[in-house]
Design a protein around this motif. Structure first.
Motif, PDB file in Angstrom:
ATOM      1  N   VAL A   1     -37.857  56.062  22.444  1.00  0.00           N
ATOM      2  CA  VAL A   1     -39.205  55.511  23.135  1.00  0.00           C
ATOM      3  C   VAL A   1     -40.241  55.225  21.345  1.00  0.00           C
ATOM      4  O   VAL A   1     -40.613  54.072  21.498  1.00  0.00           O
ATOM      5  CB  VAL A   1     -40.146  56.398  23.641  1.00  0.00           C
ATOM      6  N   CYS A   2     -40.044  55.920  20.614  1.00  0.00           N
ATOM      7  CA  CYS A   2     -40.454  55.562  19.205  1.00  0.00           C
ATOM      8  C   CYS A   2     -39.475  55.215  17.679  1.00  0.00           C
ATOM      9  O   CYS A   2     -40.055  54.810  16.763  1.00  0.00           O
ATOM     10  CB  CYS A   2     -41.752  57.430  18.896  1.00  0.00           C
ATOM     11  N   HIS A   3     -38.698  55.981  18.166  1.00  0.00           N
ATOM     12  CA  HIS A   3     -37.501  55.660  16.588  1.00  0.00           C
ATOM     13  C   HIS A   3     -36.392  54.946  17.403  1.00  0.00           C
ATOM     14  O   HIS A   3     -36.181  54.975  18.859  1.00  0.00           O
ATOM     15  CB  HIS A   3     -36.389  56.944  16.489  1.00  0.00           C
ATOM     16  N   ILE A   4     -35.957  53.578  16.412  1.00  0.00           N
ATOM     17  CA  ILE A   4     -34.705  53.156  17.084  1.00  0.00           C
ATOM     18  C   ILE A   4     -33.597  53.435  16.745  1.00  0.00           C
ATOM     19  O   ILE A   4     -32.600  53.314  17.449  1.00  0.00           O
ATOM     20  CB  ILE A   4     -34.502  52.596  15.366  1.00  0.00           C
TER      21      ILE A   4
ATOM     22  N   CYS B   1     -48.541  54.744  18.085  1.00  0.00           N
ATOM     23  CA  CYS B   1     -48.500  55.310  19.938  1.00  0.00           C
ATOM     24  C   CYS B   1     -49.771  54.968  20.626  1.00  0.00           C
ATOM     25  O   CYS B   1     -49.790  55.204  22.220  1.00  0.00           O
ATOM     26  CB  CYS B   1     -49.980  56.018  18.835  1.00  0.00           C
ATOM     27  N   GLU B   2     -50.618  53.351  20.244  1.00  0.00           N
ATOM     28  CA  GLU B   2     -51.035  52.835  21.301  1.00  0.00           C
ATOM     29  C   GLU B   2     -50.538  52.234  22.440  1.00  0.00           C
ATOM     30  O   GLU B   2     -50.786  51.570  23.577  1.00  0.00           O
ATOM     31  CB  GLU B   2     -52.035  52.219  20.228  1.00  0.00           C
ATOM     32  N   SER B   3     -49.168  51.853  21.918  1.00  0.00           N
ATOM     33  CA  SER B   3     -47.516  50.611  22.760  1.00  0.00           C
ATOM     34  C   SER B   3     -48.072  51.130  24.014  1.00  0.00           C
ATOM     35  O   SER B   3     -47.415  51.095  25.204  1.00  0.00           O
ATOM     36  CB  SER B   3     -46.823  50.689  21.810  1.00  0.00           C
ATOM     37  N   CYS B   4     -47.842  52.896  24.145  1.00  0.00           N
ATOM     38  CA  CYS B   4     -48.345  53.845  25.342  1.00  0.00           C
ATOM     39  C   CYS B   4     -49.211  54.313  25.810  1.00  0.00           C
ATOM     40  O   CYS B   4     -49.105  54.704  26.778  1.00  0.00           O
ATOM     41  CB  CYS B   4     -47.200  54.872  25.304  1.00  0.00           C
ATOM     42  N   HIS B   5     -50.262  54.309  24.944  1.00  0.00           N
ATOM     43  CA  HIS B   5     -51.843  55.357  25.044  1.00  0.00           C
ATOM     44  C   HIS B   5     -52.538  54.220  25.010  1.00  0.00           C
ATOM     45  O   HIS B   5     -54.409  54.271  24.786  1.00  0.00           O
ATOM     46  CB  HIS B   5     -52.126  56.116  24.058  1.00  0.00           C
ATOM     47  N   LYS B   6     -52.217  52.640  25.508  1.00  0.00           N
ATOM     48  CA  LYS B   6     -53.349  51.569  25.295  1.00  0.00           C
ATOM     49  C   LYS B   6     -54.427  51.716  26.398  1.00  0.00           C
ATOM     50  O   LYS B   6     -54.454  52.695  27.275  1.00  0.00           O
ATOM     51  CB  LYS B   6     -52.803  50.269  25.632  1.00  0.00           C
TER      52      LYS B   6
END
Length: 139
Positions: free
Chosen positions: A6-9, A29-34
């Protein structure tokens, strides 16, 4: 897939320092918590912070009055921290003057602390707030 993706390559266990999908921590973070957080530029901070949902990020503590925001920045293991009366939290940058608060200043993104909302420090009595904020009453 792994939750790490989700966050790491890299999804390899134990590669906490693996590259992030977005090098801007708070945008990641904002990509999920928009819609649940607001990235406010520091010039707008003083007038627009209304609650924790729009607590500012992307600012240096040093741009504020030291009688209101803690200026005690320490370096440990090549990382910078704001060190206050109730603990310390990380800020991110190349120097103390350029280090800024990010979402992960207050939230431990890997959930290691077991504190609700993934907080770095228990905040039941304002302990997390009191790391950075000085001369406030949290009644």
């Amino acid at each position: 897939g792994s939750r790490c993706n989700v966050c790491h390559i890299s999804s390899s266990p134990g590669t906490e320092s693996a590259s992030l999908n977005n090098t801007d921590q708070s945008q990641l973070c904002e990509s999920c918590h928009k819609g649940t957080v607001t990235i406010l530029p520091s010039l707008r901070l003083k007038s627009e912070v209304k609650n924790m949902a729009n607590h500012p990020i992307k600012f240096s503590p040093l741009v504020f009055d030291p009688n209101k925001i803690n200026h005690n920045i320490i370096k440990e293991d090549n990382h910078f921290y704001v060190s206050g009366r109730t603990g310390k939290v990380p800020i991110f940058g190349e120097t103390p003057a350029t280090a800024v608060a990010e979402c992960t200043t207050c939230h431990e993104s890997h959930g290691k602390t077991k504190i609700p909302k993934m907080l770095r420090i228990n905040n039941s009595k304002g302990e997390l707030c009191l790391v950075c904020h000085v001369n406030i009453d949290l009644k």
